[in-house]
Design a protein around this motif. Structure first.
Motif, mmCIF file in Angstrom:
data_model
loop_
_atom_site.group_PDB
_atom_site.id
_atom_site.type_symbol
_atom_site.label_atom_id
_atom_site.label_comp_id
_atom_site.label_asym_id
_atom_site.label_seq_id
_atom_site.Cartn_x
_atom_site.Cartn_y
_atom_site.Cartn_z
ATOM 1 N N GLN A 6 -2.989 -4.582 -3.293
ATOM 2 C CA GLN A 6 -2.487 -3.344 -2.518
ATOM 3 C C GLN A 6 -2.691 -2.227 -3.396
ATOM 4 O O GLN A 6 -3.060 -1.336 -3.089
ATOM 5 N N THR A 31 -5.340 0.829 -2.975
ATOM 6 C CA THR A 31 -4.648 2.045 -2.811
ATOM 7 C C THR A 31 -5.363 3.175 -3.573
ATOM 8 O O THR A 31 -5.915 4.272 -3.354
ATOM 9 N N PHE A 86 0.707 -1.095 -0.067
ATOM 10 C CA PHE A 86 0.002 -0.050 0.061
ATOM 11 C C PHE A 86 0.818 1.326 0.101
ATOM 12 O O PHE A 86 1.668 1.235 0.714
#
Length: 650
Positions: free
Chosen positions: A142, A146, A103
């Motif tokens: 991720q 994000t 992230f």
């Protein structure tokens, strides 16, 4: 030694191993090894992983390492090894490919994206226009999540759910399964700001799960950038540090597809190791430091192929303007759809079919029977033949289809394509995802059945109540007649009540006595259990039928079986390291009433596999009528090993 280039968010790439040979490879480009190229073609054809566009120095280094690990001398030998050991494909791919993701990995470019790029993208869209984002090489998700958090912060959760679709693709099915689950541990979410973590994740023990209502806007699917068609009409395309591992020719081909995929004002977000200096005709920098680029519009000649050579369809000729519109309409259709010609050739594949069924535009022109979708999850060829013969739409019914960790229900519909002269041109095969509707239908049917059962029960109760009402009317008259009799017997009942009260007191006294005896019995059992636990010898009590009634802790320590594994089982059938066949005669003598304890020394193997000597003492257990009620066996490890245990043999 040069440092390893940083791998950015969401990239599944061939890993480069730095070393002294890297500089040598950069200067001396070796000739292609035919055996190595054959291995790459085999991986592409058999498993769908096309590494032919990757730089050979990295591939050779990684695959050579795997050859050394399995003990193969050359690529031909390793190809045979792959054929014999199917599980080796997974180990090889894990050696070549690597998931590097996180992230907000490399936070500064993400902050630039949030502050400068995304607000401009949103300002250029209408209030009701959809926003399409493609995260290429999403790994375990991720990067896609994000992007979802950034857009949700700028737009608000309600607007995000209504307008945004994030298409996240990768070649790694295991990574996609994890991404679909959207569950991450403490280490993986460490880079997420605390406010965003609280707003967009639900904590479950030691893990964090992305919000389900926003998760539905992120669509995961398999896509190989080297060989599969791109997702079209996207406003933002994120693909970080993947191109640097590909050959210049492959990079050019993928960038051309990226250019086609983006809208006129679309933005491309790359990793910091990628510059695009030689592709200024396709993209111009928005911010070169943060590797954000804008698409350069270019005219496309009418009828010219964009991504690949055109597929020749029955009737010949390249599609014109209207054909292009029809093709785009098919590609953008909300239902997974394939078009098959009358002679069984795949003519068209739309985006939903690519995401759902694993087919791609490279399958156009191939015989439909060669595709896995022709026979799995359903044998479609007979339905296609039926639709062509009968000139009508054929429904194949509901089919269960497994995609990653999900189970979908698909309704397959085959529609014939007929020209003006009633000639069959082919068929369209549509796959409708009816998972949710079937679930709701099943719930509705179950509720309906429950309502019907409840209605029938109410009807029955109503009839019973009517009958009871009539009986009560009759009973009222009888009660009035017997009222005088009840009053006369009232004195008798009072007398009986006094007697019952006396009896109740006696029963209460008996009950108190039983509770006292029960407490004494519980104390006796606890005392006996403490004795058995405290003994240093294994104690086993057998019933007359040789079933185990007691098995203490020391017996467990000797033979490795817990009491719950032995109680009630026949002693001679237990799998322990004691020669039970030699012990059986002594047990039978004790059960036969032979008085006095009997002792026997036996060699054995304890729960740890060590040879030991064991002394077994057997005593008959006598019941209240002086008849044998079982046998008590005490087993103790002999400190001086018997010669039969084999201790002296070593």
């Amino acid at each position: 030694m040069a440092p390893h280039p940083a791998d950015e968010t969401g990239t599944r790439i061939a890993t480069r191993v730095p070393g002294a040979g890297a500089a040598r490879d950069a200067v001396l480009v070796p000739e292609p090894d035919p055996a190595f190229e054959t291995l790459l073609v085999h991986l592409r054809d058999s498993r769908g992983f096309d590494f032919t566009g990757y730089k050979r120095t990295s591939l050779v280094r990684r695959i050579d390492r795997r050859l050394g690990q399995v003990g193969c001398s050359d690529y031909a030998d390793y190809l045979d090894y792959l054929e014999l050991h199917r599980e080796e494909f997974t180990a090889l791919f894990n050696t070549i490919l690597i998931n590097v993701t996180g992230f907000f990995r490399d936070p500064e470019p993400w902050e630039f994206l949030r502050a400068q790029v995304l607000p401009g993208l949103l300002a250029g869209k209408g209030a009701n226009e959809p926003i399409r984002v493609w995260s290429a090489g999403c790994a375990s998700g991720q990067e896609a999540y994000t992007l979802a958090m950034l857009l949700a912060e700028l737009m608000g959760a309600d607007e995000f759910r209504r307008r945004v679709k994030i298409y996240a693709t990768d070649v790694d099915e295991e990574g996609l399964i994890q991404a679909r689950h959207a569950v991450y541990d403490e280490r993986e979410v460490r880079a997420v700001p605390a406010a965003l973590l609280e707003r967009y994740f639900e904590r479950q023990g030691q893990t964090h799960t992305f919000r389900k209502d926003l998760r539905r806007s992120v669509i995961f699917g398999r896509n190989d950038l080297v060989q599969d068609a791109p997702i079209s009409r996207v406003d933002m395309l994120v693909c970080r540090n993947t191109l640097m591992y590909l050959t210049a020719e492959t990079q050019a081909r993928i960038l051309s597809r990226f250019h086609f995929a983006l809208t006129t004002s679309g933005a491309l977000f790359l990793g910091k190791a990628e510059m695009l200096l030689s592709h200024s005709g396709l993209f111009t920098p928005i911010d070169l430091k943060h590797r954000v680029f804008r698409k350069v519009p270019r005219p496309v000649a009418a009828g010219a192929p964009v991504l690949a050579d055109p597929i020749t369809l029955p009737g010949g000729g390249n599609p014109g303007g209207l054909d292009r519109i029809r093709d785009e309409a098919l590609l953008a259709g909300p239902v997974a759809q394939l078009v098959v010609t009358a002679d069984g050739t795949v003519a068209a594949v739309n985006h939903q079919a690519e995401m759902l069924l694993g087919v791609s535009t490279r399958d156009k022109g191939r015989p439909f029977r060669d595709l896995e979708v022709s026979y799995r999850p359903l044998e479609l060829r007979r339905f296609i033949e039926q639709a062509q013969v009968e000139r009508r739409t054929v429904r194949a019914g509901d089919t269960v289809f497994h995609r990653g960790g999900e189970q979908l229900t698909l309704e397959v519909q085959i529609t014939p394509l007929v020209d003006h002269d009633s000639g069959v041109l082919g068929v369209t095969v549509a796959f409708h995802d009816v998972t949710e509707s079937r679930r709701l239908q099943a719930e509705l049917e179950a509720t309906h059945r429950q309502l019907e059962a409840a209605y029938e029960e109410l009807q029955s109760i109503n009839e019973e109540l009517e009958t009871t009402n009539e009986e009560l009317q009759s009973t009222v008259e009888e009660l009035e007649t017997t009222n005088e009799e009840l009053q006369s017997t009232n004195e008798e009942l009072e007398t009986m009540n006094e007697e019952l009260q006396s009896t109740n007191d006696e029963l209460q006294a008996i009950n108190d006595e039983l509770q006292d005896r029960t407490g004494q019995l519980d104390e006796s059992n606890a005392f006996l259990e403490a004795i058995l636990t405290g003994l240093r010898a294994g104690v086993v009590v057998l019933a007359p039928d040789m079933s185990v009634r007691v098995w203490n802790q020391e017996a467990h320590e000797l033979w490795g079986l817990r009491p719950e594994e032995t109680i009630g089982r026949h002693f001679l059938t237990l799998d322990i390291g004691l020669p039970l066949e030699e012990l059986a005669p002594m047990i039978r003598r004790a059960l036969g009433g032979e008085p006095g304890p009997q002792e026997l020394a036996l060699p054995a193997v304890n729960r740890r596999g060590r040879r030991i000597g064991v002394r077994v003492l057997g005593s008959p257990l006598t019941g209240y009528d002086d008849r044998p009620a079982g046998v008590i066996l005490m087993m103790e490890q002999d400190g001086h090993a018997d010669a039969r245990t084999g201790d002296g043999a070593s």
